[in-house]
Design a protein around this motif. Sequence first.
Motif, PDB file in Angstrom:
ATOM      1  N   TYR B 280       0.826  -1.214   0.000  1.00  0.00           N
ATOM      2  CA  TYR B 280       0.000   0.000   0.000  1.00  0.00           C
ATOM      3  C   TYR B 280       0.861   1.265   0.000  1.00  0.00           C
ATOM      4  O   TYR B 280       0.844   2.036  -0.957  1.00  0.00           O
ATOM      5  N   VAL B 281       1.639   1.432   1.062  1.00  0.00           N
ATOM      6  CA  VAL B 281       2.391   2.687   1.183  1.00  0.00           C
ATOM      7  C   VAL B 281       3.448   2.791   0.089  1.00  0.00           C
ATOM      8  O   VAL B 281       3.508   3.786  -0.643  1.00  0.00           O
ATOM      9  N   VAL B 282       4.270   1.738  -0.033  1.00  0.00           N
ATOM     10  CA  VAL B 282       5.396   1.826  -0.972  1.00  0.00           C
ATOM     11  C   VAL B 282       4.925   1.718  -2.428  1.00  0.00           C
ATOM     12  O   VAL B 282       5.167   2.613  -3.233  1.00  0.00           O
ATOM     13  N   ILE B 283       4.219   0.613  -2.737  1.00  0.00           N
ATOM     14  CA  ILE B 283       3.887   0.385  -4.148  1.00  0.00           C
ATOM     15  C   ILE B 283       2.725   1.267  -4.615  1.00  0.00           C
ATOM     16  O   ILE B 283       2.857   2.056  -5.548  1.00  0.00           O
ATOM     17  N   GLN B 284       1.584   1.142  -3.925  1.00  0.00           N
ATOM     18  CA  GLN B 284       0.391   1.843  -4.428  1.00  0.00           C
ATOM     19  C   GLN B 284       0.513   3.362  -4.323  1.00  0.00           C
ATOM     20  O   GLN B 284       0.149   4.081  -5.251  1.00  0.00           O
ATOM     21  N   MET B 285       1.019   3.844  -3.204  1.00  0.00           N
ATOM     22  CA  MET B 285       0.970   5.286  -2.989  1.00  0.00           C
ATOM     23  C   MET B 285       2.250   6.017  -3.406  1.00  0.00           C
ATOM     24  O   MET B 285       2.196   7.152  -3.844  1.00  0.00           O
ATOM     25  N   LEU B 286       3.401   5.374  -3.214  1.00  0.00           N
ATOM     26  CA  LEU B 286       4.628   6.099  -3.530  1.00  0.00           C
ATOM     27  C   LEU B 286       5.151   5.757  -4.932  1.00  0.00           C
ATOM     28  O   LEU B 286       4.961   6.530  -5.864  1.00  0.00           O
ATOM     29  N   VAL B 287       5.742   4.581  -5.061  1.00  0.00           N
ATOM     30  CA  VAL B 287       6.434   4.261  -6.317  1.00  0.00           C
ATOM     31  C   VAL B 287       5.504   4.342  -7.533  1.00  0.00           C
ATOM     32  O   VAL B 287       5.808   5.007  -8.517  1.00  0.00           O
TER      33      VAL B 287
END
Lengths: 263, 414
Positions: B280-287
């Motif tokens: 969620y945080v890394v893949i969906q929202m950031l990268v």
Amino acid sequence: MKKMNRREFLTKTVGTGVKTFVFGNLVCTTAELLQDKKSFANSASKKEEPEKVIFGFLVDTRKCIGCGSCVRADKAENGVPEGFFRTWVERYTFFPNGRVLVDSPKGAEDGFWPVKEDKERTLGKPYHHYFVPKLCNHCIDTPCIQVCPVGASFETKEGVILIDQKRCVGCAYCVQACPFGTRYINPEKGVADKCTWCYHRTTQGLKPACVEVCPVKARIFGNISDSESEISKLLRDNRVQVLKSYLGTRPKTRYIGLDSGVI
Amino acid sequence: MHHYFVEGFVLPNQNQIWWTILIVLYPYITGIVAGAFIISSLYHVFNKEDLKPVSRFSLLMAFAFLLFATCPLLGHLGRPERALNIMLTPNPTSAMAGFGFIYATYLIILAIEIWLVYRPDIVYLSKHSSSMLLRKLYWLLSLGVDNVSKSSLESDHKVMIFLASIGIPAACTLHGYVGFIFGAIKANPWWSSPMMPVIFLLSAIVSGIAMVLVCYQAIHYLKGRAIDSQCTQALMGYLWLFAIIDVAIELLEIINHAYMANEDWEVLHELVMTKLFVSYVVIQMLVCSVIPIGLLGAAIIFRKRLSDRIRNAMGFLSAMLLLIQVLAMRWNVVIGGQMFSKSFRGFLRFDVEVFGREGLLVAFAIFLMPFITLGIFARLLPLWGPIETYPKKWLRKGLPEKQNLTFPEPAHPS
């Protein structure tokens, strides 16, 4: 054969499609209406039927000793598959620092053992605990019936929520929609399953298996439309609560002595 | 049966995750359908000329994906042989019961629309195709209608606009409804939100545009054909716009959860920060959100300074990342929503199953099917443009080198 131009073809195809759809719907609706009418006629003809029966279930958490007899009886009565539960018992243990430990090993099928020593070492000696039996709440506004795509979940005239396992497709939407985790997909049948308040027994005048075996009368079952029944009296004389009342499902399984920590 | 690792107190029946990879795949597939259809409508109905090169392809792509949208559901059902109950005894209060009807309506609309778009080609090929068998096949596909006069094509276009005016709301309904399936579950705080249909719809559009952009560039690159940069630029513009709105609403939703901090926030916070941190945080929202939105923005703002090649590469990369973003979003909703117990006191770990009916392999196979189907379509109908793009071997020998693109007069006036 007469050659058809495109306009005719389209009119005919669309027309036939619409007719089939409308006619199909009409047949279904009429069939349903007839069925309703029939059941209405049936109920009207039974005017001399003694009294209305609405089942209710009351759990007195103050009395439960966590022996797990109810879970064993339920498993034996209903052939509940390994790893699943139609009813289970939770233990709430309170520690001095305000921590609450909740557990239900194997759904309390084998009862409970004292809280583990290592927990005591980190959290201190527990000062209080109680048990909360759980089962299907047979809600009045139940989300499981609402979401079932094929109408396999339904309510009986006694207010019991049942599953037509011959119609269920096993999509598990009801499992997701039940806020209490009482439903599961039966691994042998591939369909939804849950507590029925032992409908096969209660409609024969017997008590549900779990109620029958409870040694401390922590589970009370009966007809709540009869004001003289044991359950009606207890409901009148006690302060009763339901689980997750904020969700507005209006459960028919009610609790005496429910603590705010129980969800 | 699976044994899932649990920690804290998990309700005894919640010993496994019921909706797994196939249910992640299902909204992903329908999302691509909705997005691709909207792209084709932008050309066919709203006359966005820039999108002409992908207008036919996106329609076929929507159809190819739609054909397999039911597969993940069938693979998941406990009793797949009873699947038709959903249309035979639909429960009017169930959102899921609408599936069969919405799906069927949309499939019919899409099929008719494709037929109308390709009708002149089908008629032409039914007369000039290289083999007798193929000519018969095209004749069957033409449904015996060979009138391709100007007035006939004009009325085709009218029907198409009418169909699209049903098709666009149908595409929105199909996907908005998938969001509603999750959003209307009050038992689950991670799902229950009126934003859910909106988020599903927007991410659907994003994934559809991204898939069209990726496939268009990849196929043209592999076939050594020139990429129409005006078309990719237009696609990138739409992709950028929808990605911004989509991610903004996804962010608003989680901020809303955090700010309201209801009693369930404790478990949701734990979910987001530990169990779903990577997905969620890394893949969906950031990268997969920040990078593509930045890249697309740069490609659009600096379009005059960048060469077509660079811009197309930026678009391709962004679209790939956004495809992953939307897949991650589906994963985080579907799997994430089942990783915590309804006791709000415990978590389950999800171990991806590889083999087995609902495993990764089956999911891959199902996801591959629309592409194989597109390959079959490509053998029958021109994916990109009208008749001039037919490979020569498709046609009868002896036809003039340069095809006359005006369609033959109807044999019998209508």
